[in-house]
Design a protein around this motif. Structure first.
Motif, mmCIF file in Angstrom:
data_model
loop_
_atom_site.group_PDB
_atom_site.id
_atom_site.type_symbol
_atom_site.label_atom_id
_atom_site.label_comp_id
_atom_site.label_asym_id
_atom_site.label_seq_id
_atom_site.Cartn_x
_atom_site.Cartn_y
_atom_site.Cartn_z
ATOM 1 N N ALA A 117 -0.639 -1.462 -7.523
ATOM 2 C CA ALA A 117 -1.833 -0.634 -7.727
ATOM 3 C C ALA A 117 -3.004 -1.175 -6.901
ATOM 4 C CB ALA A 117 -2.189 -0.584 -9.212
ATOM 5 N N GLU A 118 -3.192 -2.493 -6.912
ATOM 6 C CA GLU A 118 -4.269 -3.098 -6.124
ATOM 7 C C GLU A 118 -4.025 -2.925 -4.627
ATOM 8 O OE1 GLU A 118 -4.658 -7.178 -7.308
ATOM 9 O OE2 GLU A 118 -5.475 -6.665 -9.272
ATOM 10 N N ALA A 119 -2.779 -3.074 -4.212
ATOM 11 C CA ALA A 119 -2.443 -2.909 -2.793
ATOM 12 C C ALA A 119 -2.742 -1.476 -2.342
ATOM 13 C CB ALA A 119 -0.978 -3.245 -2.554
ATOM 14 N N ARG A 120 -2.450 -0.532 -3.188
ATOM 15 C CA ARG A 120 -2.716 0.875 -2.860
ATOM 16 C C ARG A 120 -4.212 1.136 -2.789
ATOM 17 N NH1 ARG A 120 -0.157 6.046 -4.376
ATOM 18 N NH2 ARG A 120 -0.690 7.247 -2.521
ATOM 19 N N GLU A 121 -4.975 0.562 -3.733
ATOM 20 C CA GLU A 121 -6.433 0.714 -3.720
ATOM 21 C C GLU A 121 -7.037 0.149 -2.448
ATOM 22 O OE1 GLU A 121 -8.541 -0.946 -7.049
ATOM 23 O OE2 GLU A 121 -7.300 0.158 -8.479
ATOM 24 N N ARG A 122 -6.493 -0.965 -1.994
ATOM 25 C CA ARG A 122 -7.017 -1.624 -0.791
ATOM 26 C C ARG A 122 -6.419 -1.053 0.479
ATOM 27 N NH1 ARG A 122 -6.637 -7.555 -3.505
ATOM 28 N NH2 ARG A 122 -8.464 -7.298 -4.819
ATOM 29 N N ASP A 123 -5.618 -0.038 0.338
ATOM 30 C CA ASP A 123 -4.990 0.656 1.466
ATOM 31 C C ASP A 123 -4.102 -0.270 2.310
ATOM 32 O OD1 ASP A 123 -4.393 3.019 2.781
ATOM 33 O OD2 ASP A 123 -5.972 2.734 4.290
ATOM 34 N N HIS A 124 -3.374 -1.154 1.618
ATOM 35 C CA HIS A 124 -2.416 -2.005 2.307
ATOM 36 C C HIS A 124 -1.208 -1.171 2.683
ATOM 37 C CE1 HIS A 124 -4.826 -5.419 1.549
ATOM 38 N NE2 HIS A 124 -4.398 -5.707 0.331
ATOM 39 N N ARG A 125 -0.712 -1.376 3.874
ATOM 40 C CA ARG A 125 0.443 -0.615 4.368
ATOM 41 C C ARG A 125 1.755 -1.350 4.085
ATOM 42 N NH1 ARG A 125 2.794 3.915 5.529
ATOM 43 N NH2 ARG A 125 3.692 4.109 7.582
ATOM 44 N N CYS A 126 1.737 -2.688 4.226
ATOM 45 C CA CYS A 126 2.953 -3.484 4.040
ATOM 46 C C CYS A 126 2.609 -4.724 3.213
ATOM 47 C CB CYS A 126 3.519 -3.892 5.405
ATOM 48 S SG CYS A 126 5.015 -4.887 5.298
ATOM 49 N N VAL A 127 3.443 -5.010 2.229
ATOM 50 C CA VAL A 127 3.255 -6.196 1.394
ATOM 51 C C VAL A 127 4.589 -6.932 1.287
ATOM 52 C CG1 VAL A 127 1.336 -5.237 0.065
ATOM 53 C CG2 VAL A 127 3.689 -4.915 -0.744
#
Length: 181
Positions: A117-127
């Motif tokens: 959810a946090e990665a999506r909020e921060r607009d991360h493409r790859c984790v």
């Protein structure tokens, strides 16, 4: 058989040798012993040496370097194979990382949901998600590894995932490609 070139002695070295060996007497023919031919051993020496080398190499390895299990690979319909190939090669920059080593299943599931959810909020493409290889799980095998794969398939924001490159954790971690926000 290759022989190394011999070095010639200097006159001083020859004189020194003669002085030191002046008192030496040659052995008579009856005092000389001929070496007995060695009987070949019935022990499989090469096999024992191979086994010892394997054991030594296993003991020298860090247990985290041992790959266990198969690689993960998943892509949603519509995601090109070339995209998955680039992900697998580590050609996407990992914007964030989550380490789930040693966590209980329920804790890990919650941590994964919050992280995505946090990665999506921060607009991360790859984790990258590190779940471990399950080397300390005993007979149960890699518990988190299987769970993480199932959880990622259930998440709509996950477009694709695959096992990480060896330098990034190998089969103990996954690269996850996320939808743009």
């Amino acid at each position: 058989m290759d022989r190394k070139p011999t070095r010639t002695l200097t006159p001083e070295e020859r004189d020194l040798f003669r002085r030191e060996a002046a008192d030496a007497a040659p052995l008579s023919g009856s005092q000389r012993r001929r070496p007995e031919p060695a009987t070949p051993s019935t022990r499989p020496l090469s096999r024992e040496a191979d086994e010892a080398a394997v054991i030594a190499s296993l003991l020298d390895q860090d247990p985290e370097d041992v790959e266990t299990g198969e690689e993960f690979m998943f892509r949603r319909p519509g995601i090109q194979l070339a995209t998955l190939r680039r992900l697998r090669r580590g050609q996407y920059r990992c914007d964030a990382e989550l380490d789930l080593h040693g966590q209980f299943v329920n804790t890990a599931r919650h941590a994964l949901a919050v992280f995505l959810a946090e990665a999506r909020e921060r607009d991360h493409r790859c984790v990258r998600i590190i779940h471990g290889k399950g080397l300390r799980s005993g007979n149960r095998g890699p518990v988190l590894r299987q769970k993480v794969a199932g959880w990622l398939r259930q998440r709509n924001e996950v477009l694709a995932y695959c096992s990480a490159r060896r330098v990034d954790g190998g089969t103990g971690a996954v690269y996850v490609l996320l939808k743009r926000a």
